[in-house]
Design a protein around this motif. Structure first.
Motif, PDB file in Angstrom:
ATOM      1  N   MET A  52       0.830  -1.202   0.000  1.00  0.00           N
ATOM      2  CA  MET A  52       0.000   0.000   0.000  1.00  0.00           C
ATOM      3  C   MET A  52       0.867   1.256   0.000  1.00  0.00           C
ATOM      4  O   MET A  52       1.814   1.367   0.743  1.00  0.00           O
ATOM      5  CB  MET A  52      -0.860   0.013   1.269  1.00  0.00           C
ATOM      6  CG  MET A  52      -2.050  -0.876   1.180  1.00  0.00           C
ATOM      7  SD  MET A  52      -3.275  -0.154   0.148  1.00  0.00           S
ATOM      8  CE  MET A  52      -3.427   1.441   0.921  1.00  0.00           C
ATOM      9  N   LYS A  53       0.504   2.147  -0.874  1.00  0.00           N
ATOM     10  CA  LYS A  53       1.272   3.383  -0.960  1.00  0.00           C
ATOM     11  C   LYS A  53       0.889   4.309   0.190  1.00  0.00           C
ATOM     12  O   LYS A  53      -0.229   4.291   0.670  1.00  0.00           O
ATOM     13  CB  LYS A  53       0.966   4.088  -2.284  1.00  0.00           C
ATOM     14  CG  LYS A  53       1.381   3.258  -3.465  1.00  0.00           C
ATOM     15  CD  LYS A  53       2.772   3.597  -3.850  1.00  0.00           C
ATOM     16  CE  LYS A  53       3.237   2.660  -4.953  1.00  0.00           C
ATOM     17  NZ  LYS A  53       4.587   2.849  -5.353  1.00  0.00           N
ATOM     18  N   THR A  96      -0.283  -4.346 -14.521  1.00  0.00           N
ATOM     19  CA  THR A  96      -0.635  -3.677 -13.259  1.00  0.00           C
ATOM     20  C   THR A  96      -0.660  -2.175 -13.560  1.00  0.00           C
ATOM     21  O   THR A  96       0.397  -1.533 -13.588  1.00  0.00           O
ATOM     22  CB  THR A  96       0.390  -3.948 -12.143  1.00  0.00           C
ATOM     23  OG1 THR A  96       1.684  -3.923 -12.724  1.00  0.00           O
ATOM     24  CG2 THR A  96       0.173  -5.253 -11.462  1.00  0.00           C
ATOM     25  N   ASN A 113      -1.120   1.936 -13.572  1.00  0.00           N
ATOM     26  CA  ASN A 113      -0.888   2.970 -12.551  1.00  0.00           C
ATOM     27  C   ASN A 113      -1.828   4.169 -12.725  1.00  0.00           C
ATOM     28  O   ASN A 113      -1.763   5.103 -11.942  1.00  0.00           O
ATOM     29  CB  ASN A 113       0.590   3.403 -12.507  1.00  0.00           C
ATOM     30  CG  ASN A 113       1.084   3.941 -13.840  1.00  0.00           C
ATOM     31  OD1 ASN A 113       0.296   4.122 -14.770  1.00  0.00           O
ATOM     32  ND2 ASN A 113       2.375   4.207 -13.942  1.00  0.00           N
ATOM     33  N   VAL A 115      -1.745   5.356  -8.241  1.00  0.00           N
ATOM     34  CA  VAL A 115      -0.646   5.327  -7.259  1.00  0.00           C
ATOM     35  C   VAL A 115       0.189   6.571  -7.512  1.00  0.00           C
ATOM     36  O   VAL A 115       0.000   7.255  -8.531  1.00  0.00           O
ATOM     37  CB  VAL A 115       0.240   4.063  -7.449  1.00  0.00           C
ATOM     38  CG1 VAL A 115      -0.505   2.800  -7.091  1.00  0.00           C
ATOM     39  CG2 VAL A 115       0.769   3.970  -8.875  1.00  0.00           C
ATOM     40  N   SER A 163      -4.662  -5.898  -4.143  1.00  0.00           N
ATOM     41  CA  SER A 163      -3.720  -4.812  -3.857  1.00  0.00           C
ATOM     42  C   SER A 163      -2.407  -4.998  -4.612  1.00  0.00           C
ATOM     43  O   SER A 163      -1.674  -4.039  -4.815  1.00  0.00           O
ATOM     44  CB  SER A 163      -3.440  -4.715  -2.354  1.00  0.00           C
ATOM     45  OG  SER A 163      -4.651  -4.447  -1.692  1.00  0.00           O
ATOM     46  N   VAL A 164      -2.141  -6.241  -5.044  1.00  0.00           N
ATOM     47  CA  VAL A 164      -0.952  -6.478  -5.874  1.00  0.00           C
ATOM     48  C   VAL A 164      -1.309  -6.302  -7.351  1.00  0.00           C
ATOM     49  O   VAL A 164      -0.590  -5.648  -8.109  1.00  0.00           O
ATOM     50  CB  VAL A 164      -0.390  -7.916  -5.652  1.00  0.00           C
ATOM     51  CG1 VAL A 164       0.836  -8.149  -6.525  1.00  0.00           C
ATOM     52  CG2 VAL A 164      -0.066  -8.140  -4.200  1.00  0.00           C
ATOM     53  N   PRO A 188      -2.967  -2.113  -7.791  1.00  0.00           N
ATOM     54  CA  PRO A 188      -2.668  -1.353  -6.567  1.00  0.00           C
ATOM     55  C   PRO A 188      -3.261   0.053  -6.580  1.00  0.00           C
ATOM     56  O   PRO A 188      -3.554   0.604  -7.645  1.00  0.00           O
ATOM     57  CB  PRO A 188      -1.134  -1.280  -6.580  1.00  0.00           C
ATOM     58  CG  PRO A 188      -0.730  -1.485  -7.990  1.00  0.00           C
ATOM     59  CD  PRO A 188      -1.789  -2.317  -8.639  1.00  0.00           C
ATOM     60  N   ARG A 238     -10.775  -1.797  -6.289  1.00  0.00           N
ATOM     61  CA  ARG A 238     -10.129  -1.991  -4.984  1.00  0.00           C
ATOM     62  C   ARG A 238     -10.928  -1.281  -3.890  1.00  0.00           C
ATOM     63  O   ARG A 238     -11.054  -1.778  -2.773  1.00  0.00           O
ATOM     64  CB  ARG A 238      -8.677  -1.506  -5.037  1.00  0.00           C
ATOM     65  CG  ARG A 238      -7.891  -2.019  -3.878  1.00  0.00           C
ATOM     66  CD  ARG A 238      -6.409  -1.863  -4.003  1.00  0.00           C
ATOM     67  NE  ARG A 238      -5.851  -1.878  -2.666  1.00  0.00           N
ATOM     68  CZ  ARG A 238      -5.760  -0.821  -1.882  1.00  0.00           C
ATOM     69  NH1 ARG A 238      -6.131   0.367  -2.337  1.00  0.00           N
ATOM     70  NH2 ARG A 238      -5.313  -0.915  -0.666  1.00  0.00           N
TER      71      ARG A 238
END
Ligand SMILES: C[S@@+](CC[C@H](N)C(=O)[O-])C[C@H]1O[C@@H](n2cnc3c(N)ncnc32)[C@H](O)[C@@H]1O
Length: 555
Positions: free
Chosen positions: A1-2, A276, A278, A295, A460-461, A464, A470
């Motif tokens: 988690m950011k 994934t 962003n 993110v 979350s992977v 993310p 999410r």
């Protein structure tokens, strides 16, 4: 988690300004500046704005002077290009998570390529068998009024040239490729109606050559229909090119009634793919597409969306990217044989059972190997094995009439064969959660909380940060923990410190859910979910307070 940062937006912005002016404005060595004029005085420029690389200055003084007005236009991203990935957007400065990068309306929209009956006026699904048709072109509509909608006017007279009515679908039936020509005609109309949008259309990457070479049925039928039946006065190469550009650049969206349609956007189309992503896309209620960071993103990092869906196994993602977008994905996830530690596509080693088989490369037709006992399996064997399991668990009624104990046993069985983050596990867990929702026992609540928590850690992977999906999973996980805590408390068996801990985790998840879902554009479908998350935060915190005061009663 950011890390969520915790800056107010104005503080974060002013931080950007200083950094921007003091550190990021040096012109790169090889940049040609002779032909550029200062954006303030017009004399020869020696500096370029480090944010957008599109405004030039004779020196820092003029750059500072210009910033007051330029800051509103200075884009946080820019277009770059490489021989392998074509043009794409990168961050032109550090971006914080949840930052809206831009909103834009589509250049054009229309039905999906292979579609059930849909109205060419309003894009709503056409129900029943007794539907009106456009009096000029004979294509099905949802109401006669839609014949005169401005969007249908674009193609109507061209479609009317099909006097033998080869194109218009005749009746309700399975989705038909006849709809593929509609968005093509609309995009081709830009040539005479909107020249600058036509330039954008021609700038889009088109894989027409691949489709032609592979004699792709939909591509071939559509181009022939437009050229030979509708007799559109345009050369075949241009029709092929635009059809290919639509295939590579259009995005599926939902019409107001939920029908799947597609649209091409002038800037969104420059977002390249990673498994994934962003950045996150959301449609606003006005029909624009909003692009937001999921993110935090460093300066110079590419901005990525996911073209395939993040929860497909490795080979399905690669197949779609290969067959539809004509590239091999080399993103962090695809090039890591563990798929970022999830083992999302690999089974346990059938021989030693102590490790997961790993693909030896990320291309199809690879072999999969155990790095403990060196057992090898072919790609085909692995895919078949996984598919068999998936078929068992993807059926809607797989868990119906099953007790919580039986459901748990089936999930345990999957976990003995695959990693608990494998996509067979995900398929089964989703089906189990649908069934458990209707079972209100303590045992069911416990399993629900456990499955939601695992699903959250997987998502979350794979996806993310601040994605809507999410946000929804955080909300469901928080609710499951809260329900479990309430039930345990009511049963009188609860151990207070444990209960407190669980409620604290629930509150954290629910707060994050409220934050993520609250970022969705006003009026979007997620807005009620943000309020629901907020209400559950209050319930959880009240419960915690009463628990700490000792006089507890669950609501
Ligand atoms: C929607 S366009 C994206 C913009 C495109 N790069 C361009 O030059 O206009 C999709 C196409 O970009 C390319 N592409 C997207 N993501 C890529 C990636 N990760 N690696 C290589 N090529 C990629 C592929 O050619 C794909 O069909």
């Amino acid at each position: 988690m950011k890390d969520k940062g915790g800056h107010s937006s104005s503080a974060a912005d002013s931080h950007h300004h200083c950094k921007h002016l003091d550190a990021e404005v040096e012109i790169p060595k090889n940049t040609m500046v002779a032909s550029h004029a200062c954006g303030v005085c017009g004399t020869e420029a020696a500096l370029v704005c480090g944010g957008c690389s599109s405004v030039f200055y004779c020196g820092k003084e003029h750059q500072k002077q210009h910033w007051g007005s330029h800051r509103k236009e200075c884009l946080p991203y820019k277009v770059v290009a490489s021989p392998e990935a074509g043009k794409y957007l990168i961050a032109s400065r550090r971006l914080r998570e949840g930052q809206v990068l831009f909103q834009e309306f589509p250049l054009m929209m229309g039905p999906v390529s292979v579609s059930p009956l849909v109205c060419l006026g309003c894009h709503c699904a056409i129900e029943g068998t007794d539907f009106p048709r456009c009096p000029e072109c004979h294509w099905p509509l949802c109401s006669s009024a839609c014949a005169s909608s401005s969007v249908h006017r674009i193609e109507c007279s061209v479609l009317a040239a099909d006097t033998r009515r080869i194109g218009p679908p005749t009746s309700q039936g399975p989705p038909t490729l006849r709809y593929d020509s509609i968005l093509l005609l609309r995009c081709l109309s830009l040539r005479s109606n909107r020249p600058s949008d036509w330039e954008t259309m021609l700038d889009m990457v088109s894989h027409a050559g691949h489709y032609q070479k592979a004699q792709d049925t939909v591509h071939t039928v559509t181009v022939r229909y437009v050229k030979e039946v509708l007799k559109l006065d345009l050369d075949s190469d241009t029709i092929h090119q635009v059809r290919g550009a639509i295939a590579a650049n259009s995005i599926e969206i939902r019409n107001v009634d939920g029908t799947k349609i597609r649209a091409v956007y002038p800037r969104v189309r420059l977002l390249n793919h990673a498994c994934t992503p962003n950045v996150h896309l959301t449609s606003t209620k006005e029909g624009a597409m909003e692009v937001r960071t999921a993110v935090s993103i460093d300066k110079g990092e590419p901005l990525y969306i996911c073209y395939t869906g993040t929860t497909l196994p490795l080979w399905d993602r690669q197949r779609i990217l290969n067959d539809m977008y004509f590239f091999r994905c080399e993103c962090n996830r695809c090039t890591d044989p563990t798929e970022l530690g999830t083992h999302y596509s690999s089974p346990k080693c059938p021989e030693c059972s102590s490790r997961y088989l790993k693909p030896q490369s990320w291309v199809n037709q690879t072999t999969w190997e155990c790095d403990n006992c060196r057992t090898e399996r072919s790609d085909t064997e692995i895919q078949e094995h996984v598919r068999e399991w998936e078929e068992r668990f993807s059926m809607d009624d797989v868990f119906s009439q099953k007790s919580v104990k039986q459901i748990k046993k089936m999930i345990d069985c999957i976990e003995s064969e695959f990693h608990a983050r494998h996509h067979v596990w995900l398929t089964a867990a989703q089906a189990a959660l649908r069934e458990l929702k209707a079972i209100d026992t303590e045992h069911s609540l416990h399993l629900r909380a456990e499955l939601w928590a695992k699903l959250l850690s997987l998502l979350s992977v794979l996806e993310p940060g601040l994605s809507r999906r999410r946000g929804i999973v955080l909300l469901e996980t928080g609710i499951a923990l809260l329900d479990e805590a309430k039930s345990e408390h009511e049963s009188g068996n609860a151990f207070v410190p444990q209960l407190t801990e669980r409620l604290q985790v629930a509150a954290t998840h629910l707060k994050e859910a409220a934050h993520i879902l609250g970022l969705e554009p006003p009026g979007s479908q997620s807005a009620p979910l943000a309020s629901k998350a907020q209400e559950k935060v209050v319930t959880t915190e009240n419960f915690l307070t009463r628990l700490q005061e000792g006089g507890v009663r669950a609501e």
